[in-house]
Design a protein around this motif. Structure first.
Motif, PDB file in Angstrom:
ATOM      1  N   ALA A  91       0.829  -1.211   0.000  1.00 56.32           N
ATOM      2  CA  ALA A  91       0.000   0.000   0.000  1.00 56.32           C
ATOM      3  C   ALA A  91       0.860   1.256   0.000  1.00 56.32           C
ATOM      4  CB  ALA A  91      -0.931  -0.004   1.211  1.00 56.32           C
ATOM      5  N   PHE A  92       1.926   1.241   0.787  1.00 59.80           N
ATOM      6  CA  PHE A  92       2.795   2.419   0.856  1.00 59.80           C
ATOM      7  C   PHE A  92       3.489   2.677  -0.480  1.00 59.80           C
ATOM      8  CE2 PHE A  92       7.040   4.239   1.422  1.00 59.80           C
ATOM      9  CZ  PHE A  92       6.697   5.466   1.970  1.00 59.80           C
ATOM     10  N   PHE A  93       4.102   1.642  -1.038  1.00 62.03           N
ATOM     11  CA  PHE A  93       4.824   1.849  -2.292  1.00 62.03           C
ATOM     12  C   PHE A  93       3.872   2.149  -3.447  1.00 62.03           C
ATOM     13  CE2 PHE A  93       8.482   0.069  -0.063  1.00 62.03           C
ATOM     14  CZ  PHE A  93       9.505   0.863  -0.566  1.00 62.03           C
ATOM     15  N   LEU A  94       2.646   1.614  -3.378  1.00 60.41           N
ATOM     16  CA  LEU A  94       1.653   1.973  -4.389  1.00 60.41           C
ATOM     17  C   LEU A  94       1.343   3.464  -4.294  1.00 60.41           C
ATOM     18  CD1 LEU A  94      -0.423   1.344  -6.577  1.00 60.41           C
ATOM     19  CD2 LEU A  94      -2.034   0.684  -4.766  1.00 60.41           C
ATOM     20  N   ALA A  95       1.186   3.959  -3.073  1.00 59.87           N
ATOM     21  CA  ALA A  95       0.870   5.377  -2.874  1.00 59.87           C
ATOM     22  C   ALA A  95       1.967   6.277  -3.426  1.00 59.87           C
ATOM     23  CB  ALA A  95       0.649   5.657  -1.387  1.00 59.87           C
ATOM     24  N   VAL A  96       3.220   5.977  -3.096  1.00 64.99           N
ATOM     25  CA  VAL A  96       4.308   6.858  -3.546  1.00 64.99           C
ATOM     26  C   VAL A  96       4.515   6.751  -5.054  1.00 64.99           C
ATOM     27  CG1 VAL A  96       5.484   6.924  -1.316  1.00 64.99           C
ATOM     28  CG2 VAL A  96       6.071   5.121  -2.937  1.00 64.99           C
ATOM     29  N   ALA A  97       4.284   5.559  -5.621  1.00 70.82           N
ATOM     30  CA  ALA A  97       4.415   5.399  -7.077  1.00 70.82           C
ATOM     31  C   ALA A  97       3.326   6.187  -7.798  1.00 70.82           C
ATOM     32  CB  ALA A  97       4.345   3.921  -7.454  1.00 70.82           C
ATOM     33  N   LEU A  98       2.103   6.110  -7.287  1.00 68.13           N
ATOM     34  CA  LEU A  98       0.994   6.847  -7.894  1.00 68.13           C
ATOM     35  C   LEU A  98       1.202   8.353  -7.767  1.00 68.13           C
ATOM     36  CD1 LEU A  98      -1.921   4.624  -6.570  1.00 68.13           C
ATOM     37  CD2 LEU A  98      -1.296   4.910  -8.971  1.00 68.13           C
ATOM     38  N   GLU A  99       1.686   8.782  -6.615  1.00 69.43           N
ATOM     39  CA  GLU A  99       1.967  10.209  -6.422  1.00 69.43           C
ATOM     40  C   GLU A  99       3.005  10.686  -7.432  1.00 69.43           C
ATOM     41  OE1 GLU A  99       3.966  13.270  -3.188  1.00 69.43           O
ATOM     42  OE2 GLU A  99       3.422  11.243  -2.537  1.00 69.43           O
ATOM     43  N   GLU A 100       4.061   9.908  -7.583  1.00 70.67           N
ATOM     44  CA  GLU A 100       5.123  10.282  -8.519  1.00 70.67           C
ATOM     45  C   GLU A 100       4.607  10.306  -9.955  1.00 70.67           C
ATOM     46  OE1 GLU A 100       9.428   8.427  -9.774  1.00 70.67           O
ATOM     47  OE2 GLU A 100       8.996   8.669  -7.640  1.00 70.67           O
ATOM     48  N   ASN A 101       3.621   9.457 -10.228  1.00 69.11           N
ATOM     49  CA  ASN A 101       3.080   9.367 -11.581  1.00 69.11           C
ATOM     50  C   ASN A 101       1.989  10.407 -11.844  1.00 69.11           C
ATOM     51  OD1 ASN A 101       3.501   7.811 -13.993  1.00 69.11           O
ATOM     52  ND2 ASN A 101       1.445   6.973 -13.740  1.00 69.11           N
ATOM     53  N   GLY A 102       1.626  11.184 -10.797  1.00 69.18           N
ATOM     54  CA  GLY A 102       0.610  12.216 -10.964  1.00 69.18           C
ATOM     55  C   GLY A 102      -0.814  11.717 -10.838  1.00 69.18           C
ATOM     56  N   ASP A 103      -0.997  10.472 -10.363  1.00 72.18           N
ATOM     57  CA  ASP A 103      -2.343   9.923 -10.147  1.00 72.18           C
ATOM     58  C   ASP A 103      -2.754  10.214  -8.703  1.00 72.18           C
ATOM     59  OD1 ASP A 103      -2.375   8.844 -12.746  1.00 72.18           O
ATOM     60  OD2 ASP A 103      -1.303   7.063 -12.073  1.00 72.18           O
ATOM     61  N   PHE A 104      -3.072  11.475  -8.438  1.00 68.90           N
ATOM     62  CA  PHE A 104      -3.192  11.928  -7.059  1.00 68.90           C
ATOM     63  C   PHE A 104      -4.413  11.368  -6.322  1.00 68.90           C
ATOM     64  CE2 PHE A 104      -0.759  15.537  -9.062  1.00 68.90           C
ATOM     65  CZ  PHE A 104       0.458  15.140  -8.536  1.00 68.90           C
ATOM     66  N   ASP A 105      -5.555  11.232  -6.991  1.00 72.09           N
ATOM     67  CA  ASP A 105      -6.740  10.690  -6.318  1.00 72.09           C
ATOM     68  C   ASP A 105      -6.482   9.268  -5.829  1.00 72.09           C
ATOM     69  OD1 ASP A 105      -8.567  12.820  -6.397  1.00 72.09           O
ATOM     70  OD2 ASP A 105      -9.023  12.435  -8.494  1.00 72.09           O
ATOM     71  N   GLU A 106      -5.919   8.451  -6.696  1.00 73.34           N
ATOM     72  CA  GLU A 106      -5.633   7.064  -6.329  1.00 73.34           C
ATOM     73  C   GLU A 106      -4.529   7.004  -5.271  1.00 73.34           C
ATOM     74  OE1 GLU A 106      -4.796   2.738  -8.503  1.00 73.34           O
ATOM     75  OE2 GLU A 106      -4.831   4.570  -9.705  1.00 73.34           O
ATOM     76  N   ALA A 107      -3.575   7.923  -5.365  1.00 72.25           N
ATOM     77  CA  ALA A 107      -2.500   7.973  -4.366  1.00 72.25           C
ATOM     78  C   ALA A 107      -3.060   8.292  -2.987  1.00 72.25           C
ATOM     79  CB  ALA A 107      -1.461   9.019  -4.766  1.00 72.25           C
ATOM     80  N   LEU A 108      -4.002   9.221  -2.923  1.00 71.97           N
ATOM     81  CA  LEU A 108      -4.617   9.574  -1.638  1.00 71.97           C
ATOM     82  C   LEU A 108      -5.334   8.377  -1.030  1.00 71.97           C
ATOM     83  CD1 LEU A 108      -5.995  13.107  -2.578  1.00 71.97           C
ATOM     84  CD2 LEU A 108      -4.190  12.620  -0.911  1.00 71.97           C
ATOM     85  N   ASP A 109      -6.043   7.618  -1.859  1.00 66.20           N
ATOM     86  CA  ASP A 109      -6.729   6.413  -1.369  1.00 66.20           C
ATOM     87  C   ASP A 109      -5.720   5.404  -0.818  1.00 66.20           C
ATOM     88  OD1 ASP A 109      -9.207   7.408  -2.037  1.00 66.20           O
ATOM     89  OD2 ASP A 109      -9.302   6.393  -3.974  1.00 66.20           O
ATOM     90  N   ALA A 110      -4.598   5.250  -1.518  1.00 64.95           N
ATOM     91  CA  ALA A 110      -3.578   4.287  -1.082  1.00 64.95           C
ATOM     92  C   ALA A 110      -2.925   4.735   0.223  1.00 64.95           C
ATOM     93  CB  ALA A 110      -2.526   4.109  -2.175  1.00 64.95           C
ATOM     94  N   TYR A 111      -2.668   6.026   0.359  1.00 61.37           N
ATOM     95  CA  TYR A 111      -2.095   6.531   1.612  1.00 61.37           C
ATOM     96  C   TYR A 111      -3.064   6.302   2.775  1.00 61.37           C
ATOM     97  CZ  TYR A 111       2.017   8.942  -0.304  1.00 61.37           C
ATOM     98  OH  TYR A 111       3.232   9.233  -0.877  1.00 61.37           O
ATOM     99  N   ARG A 112      -4.349   6.528   2.544  1.00 60.02           N
ATOM    100  CA  ARG A 112      -5.346   6.312   3.610  1.00 60.02           C
ATOM    101  C   ARG A 112      -5.423   4.835   3.985  1.00 60.02           C
ATOM    102  NH1 ARG A 112      -8.531  10.014   0.083  1.00 60.02           N
ATOM    103  NH2 ARG A 112      -8.316  12.112   0.964  1.00 60.02           N
TER     104      ARG A 112
END
Length: 250
Positions: A91-112
């Motif tokens: 979940a953590f690495f998914l969040a940071v990968a999505l954030e880096e890729n600019g997929d911010f909505d999905e990144a926020l869900d993964a961080y939560r």
């Protein structure tokens, strides 16, 4: 001669023992040594073999992330976390990968999701701070795309339930009219946000857009610009108004 036989025996034993190491374990070993290109085929082989599939996708995703290949990383990490699988590392690495890729909505869900899976209060607080930063990045992205879309006559679809609570006009007389204006707007937004049926634009996003299109204090309250702001924020409704001192001085 005896020494040569001993060497052959050691080699055979090493080969036999080595055969007992799984592709997944070999991949983990090479990942730990930061030999990413060597680790990748072992994780792929582990996935193909059907053994530790989710874990192999997780470690393969992490490997791609460390190779600065965020999109490939996210693809594998999504698989590692699908169907509600509880894996805080994935979940953590998914969040940071999505954030880096600019997929911010999905990144926020993964961080939560990571916060729910993580038991450390200090780490949870760090991630909550990270969420605030990601929301800021998301707003910047939205504003940039909105302004670019306006120039290209493609500002996006207007949302029927979205409301912009625009800054209220304050007549001269207040010690700090701008501060009062922002405070009253924030209160109005807070009250509207309690209504489930509407999507109220946050004041921070409103302000980012105003800064982006470079409007001064007087231009903000211009009727034409109020409509433009509502259009750029894809809102069907814009609330605006004026607060004046009453004739009796109250």
């Amino acid at each position: 001669m005896k020494f040569e036989k001993f060497g052959v025996i050691v080699y055979i034993l090493a080969f036999i023992l080595g055969c007992g190491v799984s592709n997944y374990d070999r991949g983990v070993s090479f990942l730990g040594q930061e030999e990413f290109d060597t680790a990748i085929p072992y994780f792929e082989a582990a996935i193909d073999s059907g053994v530790n599939i989710a874990d192999a996708h997780r470690e393969l995703g992490i490997t791609y992330y460390k190779k600065e290949m965020a999109q490939q990383a996210a693809n594998h990490l999504r698989i590692a976390t699908k169907n509600g699988r509880k894996d805080s590392r994935a979940a953590f690495f998914l969040a940071v990968a999505l954030e880096e890729n600019g997929d911010f909505d999905e990144a926020l869900d993964a961080y939560r999701k990571f916060i729910k899976l993580n038991s450390s209060q200090s780490i949870g607080q760090d991630i909550r701070s990270r969420i605030v930063l990601v929301k800021g990045k998301k707003d910047n992205q939205f504003v940039q795309e909105a302004v670019t879309g306006e120039l290209g006559a493609n500002s996006g679809k207007t949302l029927d339930n979205r409301i912009v609570a625009h800054y209220l006009e304050i007549t001269p007389g207040s010690a700090d009219p701008v501060a009062l204006q922002k405070s009253l707007t924030s209160l109005l937004i807070s009250d509207l946000a309690k209504v489930d049926q509407v999507d109220v634009v946050r004041r921070s996003l409103l302000q980012k857009l105003i800064n982006m299109i470079d409007l001064d204090q007087d231009a903000i309250l211009n009727t034409k610009n109020i409509k433009r702001i509502g259009h750029l924020l894809r809102a069907k409704h814009v609330i605006s108004g004026k607060i004046e001192e009453s004739s009796d001085g109250a």
